[in-house]
Every structure is written in structure tokens, then in C-alpha cells.
Scaffold this motif. Sequence first.
Motif, PDB file in Angstrom:
ATOM      1  N   GLY A 499       0.790  -1.218   0.000  1.00 13.44           N
ATOM      2  CA  GLY A 499       0.000   0.000   0.000  1.00 13.44           C
ATOM      3  C   GLY A 499       0.826   1.273   0.000  1.00 13.44           C
ATOM      4  O   GLY A 499       2.033   1.281   0.248  1.00 13.44           O
ATOM      5  N   THR A 500       0.137   2.378  -0.252  1.00 12.85           N
ATOM      6  CA  THR A 500       0.752   3.704  -0.249  1.00 12.85           C
ATOM      7  C   THR A 500       1.115   4.122   1.165  1.00 12.85           C
ATOM      8  O   THR A 500       0.357   3.908   2.111  1.00 12.85           O
ATOM      9  N   GLU A 501       2.274   4.706   1.310  1.00 10.86           N
ATOM     10  CA  GLU A 501       2.719   5.250   2.586  1.00 10.86           C
ATOM     11  C   GLU A 501       2.402   6.736   2.635  1.00 10.86           C
ATOM     12  O   GLU A 501       2.703   7.478   1.701  1.00 10.86           O
ATOM     13  N   GLN A 502       1.794   7.164   3.729  1.00 12.00           N
ATOM     14  CA  GLN A 502       1.473   8.576   3.928  1.00 12.00           C
ATOM     15  C   GLN A 502       2.466   9.200   4.902  1.00 12.00           C
ATOM     16  O   GLN A 502       2.856   8.579   5.890  1.00 12.00           O
ATOM     17  N   LEU A 503       2.873  10.422   4.604  1.00 14.13           N
ATOM     18  CA  LEU A 503       3.837  11.112   5.450  1.00 14.13           C
ATOM     19  C   LEU A 503       3.308  12.495   5.828  1.00 14.13           C
ATOM     20  O   LEU A 503       2.802  13.229   4.977  1.00 14.13           O
ATOM     21  N   TRP A 504       3.460  12.833   7.089  1.00 16.55           N
ATOM     22  CA  TRP A 504       3.206  14.190   7.555  1.00 16.55           C
ATOM     23  C   TRP A 504       4.524  14.742   8.084  1.00 16.55           C
ATOM     24  O   TRP A 504       5.137  14.160   8.982  1.00 16.55           O
ATOM     25  N   ASN A 505       4.952  15.848   7.520  1.00 17.52           N
ATOM     26  CA  ASN A 505       6.232  16.444   7.881  1.00 17.52           C
ATOM     27  C   ASN A 505       5.989  17.843   8.450  1.00 17.52           C
ATOM     28  O   ASN A 505       5.382  18.695   7.794  1.00 17.52           O
ATOM     29  N   TYR A 506       6.465  18.071   9.672  1.00 17.30           N
ATOM     30  CA  TYR A 506       6.304  19.357  10.342  1.00 17.30           C
ATOM     31  C   TYR A 506       7.698  19.970  10.504  1.00 17.30           C
ATOM     32  O   TYR A 506       8.608  19.330  11.045  1.00 17.30           O
TER      33      TYR A 506
END
Length: 712
Positions: A499-506
Motif C-alpha cells: 500500500g501507499t505510505e502517507q507522510l506528515w512532515n512538520y
Amino acid sequence: MKRAYRILLSIIATLSASALVYGQANAPAASAPAVKLTPVLVTADLWASPLAKLPASVTVFDDAALQAGGVRHFGDLVDQISNLTWTGGTSRPRYLQIRGIGENSQYEGETPDSAVRFMVDDMDFTGLGSLGGTFDVSQVEVLRGPQAGAFGANAAGGVVRLVSNAPTPFWTGRVETNAGQDALREGGFALGGPLVAANPERIMVRLAVHQSRSDGFRHNVTLNRDTNARDEFTARLRFTAVLSPAWRWEGAVLFSDVNNGFDEFALDNNGRRTFSDQPGRDEQRSTAASLRGTYSGLAGSRLTSVTGGSRVQSVYSYDDDWTAVSYAGFSDLRRTRSVFNQELRLDSAATRAALGWIDRWTIGAFFSNTEETSAYINKDPYDLRGLNTCYSADNFALFGQIAHDLAAHTRLIVGLRTERVNLEGRGTKTRYRASRGSYDPAITFRPSFDDTLLGGKVTLEHDLTTAVLVFASVTRGYKAGGINIDARISPPADPLTYGTEQLWNYEAGFRGHALDHRLTAEITAFYLDRANPQVRDSAGFGGNYRFFTANGRSAHIAGFEAAAAYAVTPAWSFRGTLAQMNSQLDPFKLTNGNTGGGRSLANTPRYGYTLGTDFRRAAMAGFFAHAEIVGRATQFDSNNQNEARRAFHLYNASFGYAWQQWRFTVWEKNLLNTRYEKRVFFFGNSDPDYIETRYEARADPRQLGVSASYYF
């Protein structure tokens, strides 16, 4: 020693940050001469920006820095770039990771998906960094963090871009030669200028050609020759044509032939001698071209078209047993990859009040097609195993970005990208049993995958003073899911798709200058949250392995990148960087029963640093010198085994003399001949028991060389 370095560099970073805010107010107006560090323009972002005004974490090496460090290939830089890592197992650094995101191999059956974009001008060589020579390169740019707006699926970790010298409206050029230990012999020339004397800017060209050869720091005892030798040739032509007042065309053509041996491992891990009777190869022949057209005849906007294409043929082979007396296996992998990219975009001509409330805007569309075929054979006296694969990927994206000035010194930037990914593949496994004189039934997999991805970025930037920029951003990135085409795996226990990997970058940070530009500094702190992280897995021993990618549960990385430079006098300056990462891959269990996680991620060393000094009386006159210390903490090479590379501290230096158009340099890399690794494996490869053992590929030892350049 590690603690001392970390404390020292932390103090430097803290003092630099304080000086930026208070230095101008506290220093007498005329207490120092006007020593300015040369400004640079970063081109790899969606909007090209001066480095001092870019609200992101970025490292740039300009021509002066490349020359001072004796840099001849991007591989000479990777250990110096904050939170950029690389994985060996190839003759040149090819597999890159930024903040722990990126692939560490592409063995047989592994697909060409990559999370770190690698560009040479407008040509895409993602996952193919072997051709990263820096002769006639004006600057190297590294953008860290998901680049969802500009690049999408293949830039979840970040972007590396090599920018070659552009053509000029006057004739200029250079000739350069290098010689050194390891039988290093290099030569190159670059020449460029106008083709129409009456109108110099109408058609301009620049040609650069470079050849490099060396022995590869290994000697094969069995064959009594240097089977790890490097032989690399690159030719690059750039042109610029202004055929009408409204149209500007910029193009490039590149040919590269990396004809290298690959024979680095030995069962005793000695690092200098090998014993293979069937040494391998690491070859990459690349042909690529790009064309960028810019039309400025529209009212209030500018149209840009960027077209790029490449064809790369590669050979990767190695002696499975690394000896002449064991199980006599040989692996040979041959690939052909073709990539086509097309981007169309509209940009506002104005950067203030371009469309009412919107001060600046961009909209665009992007399409790419990647086709790759491979043929793999593994041969021993008893069997001939084969694996043939085909891979096809189509990516179509729409993207946009707007900026609004909230106040005179405060800006808001919002970007959005939606991307459609369609993947198809085929893998066929064969086996010929020599003892029986017959073939096993062929096994074929035909997986496919498609998904619609959404990413974006919101950035708030503020001019704290005229010299200091502070910023904060939130980015939603993604790493597209994919297919497993290694027909040696065992579905459904081993997945055919992942599956697709989701990333949140702050991120939050600042950059700026003080003391009349004598001091520059920047720091970016980040927190990266990864959902459904992709993990590559493998199983086997000796020369028999199978490869696939699956998904874990979650992972996160927190850290920072800091850099500072200080010009003590017009001739003498200091610079330093400090990077830190803390990561965690949460425990997971794959459908085949394999477990992982519960420790830090691969390719996330806890710290990295550089500390250097430069002396140069003038740009092209007199003596010059350069010295630096480069350090990295331990790091895992893989998420499915627990062997780590050792921490290291390297010393590099160079000095020379510039006279008129001549430049002579003596350089030395790894001055103290430090032993450290570029790849670590843990598996069974020693006949007859195949007990799991740590095996190391050693990084380059000390090398002393001299170079001479003539500029005209």
C-alpha cells in the motif's frame, strides 16, 4: 570523543543563532570590513529562490566549495550533507536516503520505485546516481523532506539536483587533469560560448567531456588483477536559444558510460583483497536529453514546458561465494530502463498582487512513463536459475501553488498536488537442473496496482529582521504503493502488492546573516510521521534470495539540520554543520510471519557533523587551503537485520596555488586512513554450514592526489 564533538558543535550552532538576531545591533557599524559570502540560487524547488529566502531545509555546494573540497563525484559529498545517507553494494553511491526515507538496493525482482529524486539539470536519473560526476557542475542542491508540490511520488524523502554550468554569451572554458593514489587518472575539458557573433545571446552552447579511471582500492588475489576498477566517461552538451523576444529554449544532451568492476566482498572482511574467481561488474550506460521552453508573451503569466527522456542499460553481477573454492555461484542482472517526463506549467509574471488576493501563483500538469525490463541468471554447477521481469508505471499529476502577503513581512504559501499512479508488472521464474537435464515448470506473476494520491504543503514565513527569515511548514507527502514482481516469493504469504505510505512532515526554522554578511546560519527542526511505512524484506542464504516490499504499521523521525559559516577575514573563513535524528519503527508482523520494528529505522544516524576552514586570498590568485572534519554516528543498513555500520570521523584537506588562469591543487581524502563501512550484511555465505555472519564493504581508504586546471 563523540560527546565532545556534539557539545562543541551545539555551542557553535547556538552562538550563531544568537548572533544573527543580536549581532547587528551590538556590533559597531564600521568595526569590520564588508566580507560577503556569495549568494546562491536554489533551482530544485517549485519556485527558484535565493538560498537566503528559501523556507525549507536545503544544502547547496557551489563551484567554489566543490573546488575547495577536491570533489570529483557526488559520492565525495554524501557524508557531508546533513541527514543524507547512502547505501553501498555498488561501485558508486546510487541508493540515497534523506531523513531515513529511501531505498537501499535494487536487486533482481526489486522495482525502480525510489523516494529520493536524483536530477542532472532537467534529466531524471532517480535510483541511478552512479553517473554523478561533478566536472563542470556549478552547484549541487539537496532539498530535505517530502517535495509533494514539485515532484510528488518520487520525492517522499527529498531531491538531489546537479546543476551544470550554463552556456554564456562569451567564450569560456576549462581543462583539468587529476592524478593520485589507486592509479587515479582523470582528464576533462569544457568549452562554451555564442554561435552567432552578431547576437551573442541568440544561440549559446557548452560542451563538457570527462574521463576517469582508477583501480577501485581492491586487488583480486585469485586472478592477480584489479577487478574492482572504475572506468567512467561523461559527455554533456547544453544549449540556450532565444529565437524570438517571447521564446527562450534551454536544452541538454547527456551520454555517460560507467564501465566499472564490482568485486568488494571477502569472507574475512579484510577490506583490501578479494578472492573471487568470477568477479562482477557494475556498468551503467545512459543516454538522456531534456528541453525546456519558456514563453513570456502571455499577459500576466509565463508558460513553461519541460520535456525529458532517458534510456539506461545496466549490468550488475557478482561472485556469490566470493571465493574460488566454495559453491561456485554467479549472479548476473541486466536491465534496460526508459523514462519519459513532460511538465507544463503557468506561472504568474508578477510576484506581488498577481491575481487580487493572490500575490503569486503557479498551476501545472505532469506526466511520466517508466518502463523497465530485466533478465537475471544465477548459475552454479548444478542449476541455472532465471528471473525475467517487466515493469511499467504511468504517473499523471496536477499541481498548484499560491502565495499571499499577510503583511509587509509575513507571507503564506499553499501548495497542492494530486497524482494518479498506474503500475503493471510481470515476473517469470525459471530453473534448469543440470543433473536432470530438464527445466522446472515456469512460474509467472502479473501484479498490478493503481491509486490516487493527494499531497500538499502550507508554509508561513516571516522576515524577523531584514537579515533573518523564520518559517514553519506542514507537508503531506506520500510514497506510492507498488507491486512485487519477484516470482520467487510465495503469495499470498508474501504480498504481490503493497500500500501507499502517507507522510506528515512538520518543520520550523530560520536562516539569515549578520555582521555585514560575514556570518550566515540556519537551522531547521522537523518531525516526520510515517503511516503504513514501506519496508523491503528478503529471505534466503548464499546466492539464493527472494525480495519483496510490504507495509509496517507506523514510524516517526524527529531531528534537526543546522549550518553556519563565518568569514573571519576576507581570506579566512570557518563553516560547520550539525544534524541529528531520533527515529522509531514500531513493531510489525508481516503476512508471512516475519517480524520487525521495535528499534530505530535504518539510515537514521543519531548525529552527523562537519567542521571546516578555508583560506583563499582571492578567487583566482595566490595560495589557498581547505581542511575539514566529517563525522557520522552508527546506523542500520536494513530494517530486517540488526547489524550496524560503525561511527566514523574523517579528515580531508587540500592546498594549492592559483596563478592567472592556472590552478594547482594537492588534496587528500580520509587523511588518517580511517576504517569504516559503506554497507553491512548479515547472512550465511560460508560453505558448508552457512552460519549467519557479519560481512562488510569497506569505504574508500586514504587517497592522495594532485590536480591542475586551466581556465580561459
